[in-house]
Design an enzyme around this catalytic site. Sequence first.
Site, PDB file in Angstrom:
ATOM      1  N   GLY A 124     -16.703   0.817  -3.453  1.00 22.05           N
ATOM      2  CA  GLY A 124     -17.505   2.039  -3.489  1.00 22.05           C
ATOM      3  C   GLY A 124     -18.808   1.929  -4.234  1.00 22.05           C
TER       4      GLY A 124
ATOM      5  N   TYR B 182       0.800  -1.219   0.000  1.00 22.58           N
ATOM      6  CA  TYR B 182       0.000   0.000   0.000  1.00 22.58           C
ATOM      7  C   TYR B 182       0.834   1.270   0.000  1.00 22.58           C
ATOM      8  CZ  TYR B 182      -3.870  -3.119   1.360  1.00 22.58           C
ATOM      9  OH  TYR B 182      -4.807  -4.111   1.415  1.00 22.58           O
TER      10      TYR B 182
ATOM     11  N   LEU C 278     -21.336  -0.070  -3.854  1.00 29.79           N
ATOM     12  CA  LEU C 278     -22.515  -0.293  -3.012  1.00 29.79           C
ATOM     13  C   LEU C 278     -22.907   0.930  -2.185  1.00 29.79           C
ATOM     14  CD1 LEU C 278     -21.845  -3.976  -1.929  1.00 29.79           C
ATOM     15  CD2 LEU C 278     -23.777  -3.143  -3.301  1.00 29.79           C
ATOM     16  N   THR C 279     -22.180   2.027  -2.323  1.00 27.74           N
ATOM     17  CA  THR C 279     -22.631   3.293  -1.730  1.00 27.74           C
ATOM     18  C   THR C 279     -23.658   3.973  -2.627  1.00 27.74           C
ATOM     19  OG1 THR C 279     -20.954   4.675  -2.816  1.00 27.74           O
ATOM     20  CG2 THR C 279     -20.342   3.649  -0.710  1.00 27.74           C
ATOM     21  N   GLY C 280     -23.718   3.558  -3.890  1.00 24.43           N
ATOM     22  CA  GLY C 280     -24.613   4.189  -4.856  1.00 24.43           C
ATOM     23  C   GLY C 280     -24.016   5.395  -5.555  1.00 24.43           C
ATOM     24  N   LYS C 281     -22.760   5.722  -5.239  1.00 24.32           N
ATOM     25  CA  LYS C 281     -22.198   6.968  -5.785  1.00 24.32           C
ATOM     26  C   LYS C 281     -21.911   6.910  -7.284  1.00 24.32           C
ATOM     27  CE  LYS C 281     -17.376   6.043  -4.402  1.00 24.32           C
ATOM     28  NZ  LYS C 281     -16.280   6.517  -3.515  1.00 24.32           N
TER      29      LYS C 281
ATOM     30  N   SER D 155     -13.285  -5.067   0.938  1.00 25.60           N
ATOM     31  CA  SER D 155     -14.177  -4.548  -0.099  1.00 25.60           C
ATOM     32  C   SER D 155     -15.651  -4.762   0.243  1.00 25.60           C
ATOM     33  CB  SER D 155     -13.841  -5.186  -1.449  1.00 25.60           C
ATOM     34  OG  SER D 155     -14.286  -4.378  -2.515  1.00 25.60           O
TER      35      SER D 155
ATOM     36  N   LEU E  19     -17.861  -2.680   0.469  1.00 24.11           N
ATOM     37  CA  LEU E  19     -18.656  -1.754  -0.338  1.00 24.11           C
ATOM     38  C   LEU E  19     -18.434  -1.961  -1.836  1.00 24.11           C
ATOM     39  CD1 LEU E  19     -18.243   1.569   1.696  1.00 24.11           C
ATOM     40  CD2 LEU E  19     -20.014  -0.189   1.885  1.00 24.11           C
TER      41      LEU E  19
END
Length: 350
Positions: free
Chosen positions: A243, A53, A245-248, A238, A240
């Site tokens: 990301g 990372y 599954l946040t709907g963004k 993961s 989400l």
Amino acid sequence: MKTSPLGRTGIQVSRICLGTMTFGEQNTEAEAHAQLDRAVEAGVDFIDTAELYPIPPKAETQGRTEAYIGSWLKARGRHDDLTIASKIVGRSANTWFRDDGSEPRLDARNIHEAVEKSLKRLGVERIDLYQIHWPDRTTAGFGSNPTRWKTPEPAADEVAIEVTMGALADLVDAGKIGHVGLSNESPWGTMRWVAGAEAGKGPRIASIQNAYNLVNRTFEGGLAEIALREDVGLLAYSPLAQGYLTGKYANGALPEGSRKQLFDRLGRYELAHAAEAVDAYVALAAEFGVRPATFANAFVLAQPFVTATIIGATSIPQLEECLAAADLTWTDEMQDAVDALHQRFGNPCP
């Protein structure tokens, strides 16, 4: 914050683990410290990182995430009351991890060098949970739980699991790592590690860190029973779906500063039928009056084979939505509704 046992180690860890792969790329050192402060304030005592990372991996930033955590640990005088987890890369063609420019392998030389560097960056004398980020062997696909099998070509110089176990055993004996875990591993690989430990070839694994979320429940196919019967709980990464599954990203939206806008490397969650499934789960969260990020993490926490959900955020408001999952009561009605959608969509993002 509720806790779970970390395998058979005797350690209890918070059910929410703070993921840190944005530290050093999307997040500055000050922002990383702010996230760590808020997470710990909320009761999180489990922090996950890796020598790889931040993400996306590249030579000029590699190791920066561990360094940011290290500067926070030093500034706050913490560690004894926290569980710090890191990882060593598996087989890779990238040559910037090792001092001699060689391609990483999971043998004793690589493992010892990787641990020493991580200890230095983190500023600690012991890494509490040291994980194999992905196997040394070639696999049918990253994550090792494909829904369709494709036979991989074995590597001629494959490092045997028992060799890796022996090197880790030496580091446990030296007190440089506390316990061992896996990541992106298959049922076969996991049981080889369990059997090896029972045969006295190395330390027993405490956990397995694989992708797990509403649109990828492949862990349940073979690994869930292993997790429960062998006390090798899932550290779900993961939750989400990077990301989604946040709907963004709904209706083709591309928020400024999002991972997709910056790096466009979210292909795992952009397969056929994925968008329809994501939209359905986001809508389901709204039906229950819950923020999508909170709902998605709460689903993960509700599964009996899960030790912790690994949350990730680039801002404090995002972090708060994930932390809220710890206080959400997951109901049978919610589970039934999720399972009904899974029956319809399956695992579109394995």
